[in-house]
Design an enzyme around this catalytic site. Structure first.
Site, PDB file in Angstrom:
ATOM      1  N   ASN A 111       2.456  -0.632  -6.152  1.00  0.00           N
ATOM      2  CA  ASN A 111       3.548  -0.934  -5.226  1.00  0.00           C
ATOM      3  C   ASN A 111       3.215  -2.049  -4.242  1.00  0.00           C
ATOM      4  O   ASN A 111       4.097  -2.752  -3.772  1.00  0.00           O
ATOM      5  CB  ASN A 111       3.948   0.328  -4.452  1.00  0.00           C
ATOM      6  CG  ASN A 111       2.776   1.153  -3.984  1.00  0.00           C
ATOM      7  OD1 ASN A 111       1.916   1.535  -4.782  1.00  0.00           O
ATOM      8  ND2 ASN A 111       2.726   1.429  -2.707  1.00  0.00           N
TER       9      ASN A 111
ATOM     10  N   GLN B 143       7.216   1.955  -9.825  1.00  0.00           N
ATOM     11  CA  GLN B 143       7.502   0.541  -9.543  1.00  0.00           C
ATOM     12  C   GLN B 143       7.892  -0.263 -10.779  1.00  0.00           C
ATOM     13  O   GLN B 143       8.273  -1.421 -10.664  1.00  0.00           O
ATOM     14  CB  GLN B 143       6.301  -0.119  -8.847  1.00  0.00           C
ATOM     15  CG  GLN B 143       6.068   0.373  -7.428  1.00  0.00           C
ATOM     16  CD  GLN B 143       7.198   0.002  -6.453  1.00  0.00           C
ATOM     17  OE1 GLN B 143       8.023  -0.873  -6.726  1.00  0.00           O
ATOM     18  NE2 GLN B 143       7.238   0.684  -5.321  1.00  0.00           N
TER      19      GLN B 143
ATOM     20  N   SER C 254      11.325   7.118  -9.741  1.00  0.00           N
ATOM     21  CA  SER C 254      12.117   7.468  -8.565  1.00  0.00           C
ATOM     22  C   SER C 254      13.444   6.719  -8.572  1.00  0.00           C
ATOM     23  O   SER C 254      13.512   5.567  -9.002  1.00  0.00           O
ATOM     24  CB  SER C 254      11.307   7.065  -7.329  1.00  0.00           C
ATOM     25  OG  SER C 254      12.038   7.285  -6.166  1.00  0.00           O
TER      26      SER C 254
ATOM     27  N   CYS D 219       5.222   2.507   2.206  1.00  0.00           N
ATOM     28  CA  CYS D 219       5.483   3.912   2.501  1.00  0.00           C
ATOM     29  C   CYS D 219       4.717   4.333   3.730  1.00  0.00           C
ATOM     30  O   CYS D 219       5.054   5.293   4.384  1.00  0.00           O
ATOM     31  CB  CYS D 219       5.086   4.784   1.320  1.00  0.00           C
ATOM     32  SG  CYS D 219       5.913   4.265  -0.158  1.00  0.00           S
TER      33      CYS D 219
HETATM   34  N1  PLP Z   1       4.687   6.061  -6.426  1.00  0.00           N
HETATM   35  C1  PLP Z   1       4.824   4.756  -6.134  1.00  0.00           C
HETATM   36  C2  PLP Z   1       4.070   3.737  -6.921  1.00  0.00           C
HETATM   37  C3  PLP Z   1       5.683   4.356  -5.102  1.00  0.00           C
HETATM   38  O1  PLP Z   1       5.822   3.058  -4.821  1.00  0.00           O
HETATM   39  C4  PLP Z   1       6.382   5.350  -4.370  1.00  0.00           C
HETATM   40  C5  PLP Z   1       7.225   4.960  -3.215  1.00  0.00           C
HETATM   41  O2  PLP Z   1       7.012   3.953  -2.601  1.00  0.00           O
HETATM   42  C6  PLP Z   1       6.213   6.703  -4.739  1.00  0.00           C
HETATM   43  C7  PLP Z   1       5.354   7.014  -5.765  1.00  0.00           C
HETATM   44  C8  PLP Z   1       6.950   7.796  -4.053  1.00  0.00           C
HETATM   45  O3  PLP Z   1       8.280   7.873  -4.489  1.00  0.00           O
HETATM   46  P1  PLP Z   1       9.383   8.601  -3.593  1.00  0.00           P
HETATM   47  O4  PLP Z   1       9.606   7.736  -2.400  1.00  0.00           O
HETATM   48  O5  PLP Z   1      10.584   8.709  -4.480  1.00  0.00           O
HETATM   49  O6  PLP Z   1       8.836   9.944  -3.243  1.00  0.00           O
END
Ligand code: PLP
Length: 388
Positions: A152, A180, A200, A326
């Protein structure tokens, strides 16, 4: 902020108006519980079926291999915890990479505290995990390998097919976090030959709080949530009907429009890269933009803080990210940038630009005009710049 000036699509995306239109009737008019007996409930249940078909098509899976969850985080947790709990009699060793999203990384750290043995594979200076390195870390007691498809922060795309092959050669399950990549590039669970895959909804112009775990037919996981048998007992809880319908539509649109997105966004991303190189001295490009996600650029602007650049650009109406989106409120340097060998100070100066549907050439030129004076101003105040 104008939507065209939003450059943080790896963090989240606006819901596509066509997705909203499909969701709308299911909020109030057709609010029924899909498990109920009457005909209106049947309509909700049918809409879920259509959504499941659309989602399955996006990743070339079968409908009965799709399990709806509350997002990428839950899907990652369900895959990792679900497998290791189910197969704890077979072994207690998990292999992952050091640049995973926290949804996998922290799950593995938690499991390590519970007594599981976890190997965090290093990555090279671009961010790649080596299949050879994976091979040499496999043990008799390995029960799961989990390595993300694309990162990400830096957009690196891992050689998932080769990595899965290594795991399978020892009869070990392979999970990938494809949050991603799904909807951005073709993701085909059969071609990648993965056993479990997470993605997601809110990264593909669908609603937040909605995700998918693909689980290959026949593979069993222990659930995280116990309750009334929804999603064939894998994920209990009354279905998020509107969310599922929204995700289904978003999946359909992503499949149809993915090629066009790449054609539009890759040149815009490359224009930003060239523009920054031409106007800002002393920068580093992180990852491998040519071979990585076409919408992502991660650069370190030396001698200043990424957070300060973000704040000043925000003041001019541009939304970008620094480090991990995040957790971009965290002041810790990004674990991903440290893992590819960046010095702490260079990791602190990182900027992530991630493009999507509403970016335009004008917006890109606006950003390229706004950035150099911001960098110049911050560097003029930076003791590191002055004493270099
Ligand atoms: N995995 C990756 C690579 C992400 O970029 C993200 C969110 O940024 C997630 C997992 C988490 O997804 P969610 O926001 O739907 O919980």
């Amino acid at each position: 902020m104008e939507i065209n000036n939003y450059f943080d699509y790896n963090a989240t995306t606006p819901v596509d108006p066509r997705v909203v239109d499909e969701m709308k009737p299911f909020f109030s008019e057709n609010f029924h519980n899909p498990s109920s007996f009457y005909s209106k409930a049947g309509e909700a249940s049918y809409a879920i079926k259509i959504a499941r078909e659309r989602v399955a098509k996006l990743i070339n899976a079968n409908e009965d291999e799709i399990f709806f969850t509350s997002g990428g985080t839950e899907s990652d947790n369900l895959a990792v915890q679900g497998i290791v709990s189910r197969f704890k009699e077979k072994g207690n060793h998990i292999i992952t990479s050091s640049i995973e999203h926290p949804a996998v990384l922290k799950t593995c750290e938690f499991l390590a505290k519970q007594g599981y043995e976890v190997t965090f594979l290093p990555v090279d200076e671009k961010g790649y995990v080596s299949p050879e390195e994976l091979k040499s870390s496999m043990k008799e007691n390995t029960i799961l390998v989990t390595i993300m498809h694309a990162n990400n922060e830096i957009g690196i795309i891992q050689p998932i097919k080769e990595l899965a092959k290594v795991a399978h050669s020892k009869g070990v399950y392979f999970h990938t976090d494809a949050v991603q990549t799904t909807g951005k590039i073709p993701v085909d669970v059969k071609a990648l030959d993965v056993d479990l895959l997470s993605f997601s909804s809110h990264k593909i112009y669908g609603p937040k709080g909605m995700g998918v775990l693909y689980k290959k037919k026949g593979i069993k996981v222990d659930p995280l949530l116990f309750g009334g048998g929804h999603e064939k007992g894998v994920r209990a809880g009354t279905e998020n009907v509107t969310g599922i319908i929204g995700l289904g539509k978003a999946a359909e649109l992503a499949l149809a429009e993915m090629d066009g997105e790449e054609k539009k966004l890759r040149p815009l991303r490359d224009r930003i890269k060239k523009g920054i190189f031409d106007t800002v001295p002393e920068i580093l490009v992180n990852g491998d933009p040519e071979n990585g996600l076409y919408n992502t650029l991660n650069v370190s602007i030396k001698y200043i803080e990424g957070e300060s650049i973000l704040a000043m650009l925000d003041g001019q109406g541009f939304a970008l990210s620094s480090g991990s989106a995040c957790s971009s409120k965290s002041l810790e340097p990004s674990h991903v940038l440290l893992a590819i060998g960046l010095k702490h100070e260079d990791a602190h100066g990182s900027l992530r630009i991630s493009l999507g549907k509403y970016n335009t050439e004008e917006a890109v030129d606006g950003l390229l005009k706004a950035l150099p004076p911001v960098v110049e101003r911050l560097r003029s105040m930076s003791p590191f710049w002055q004493s270099k």
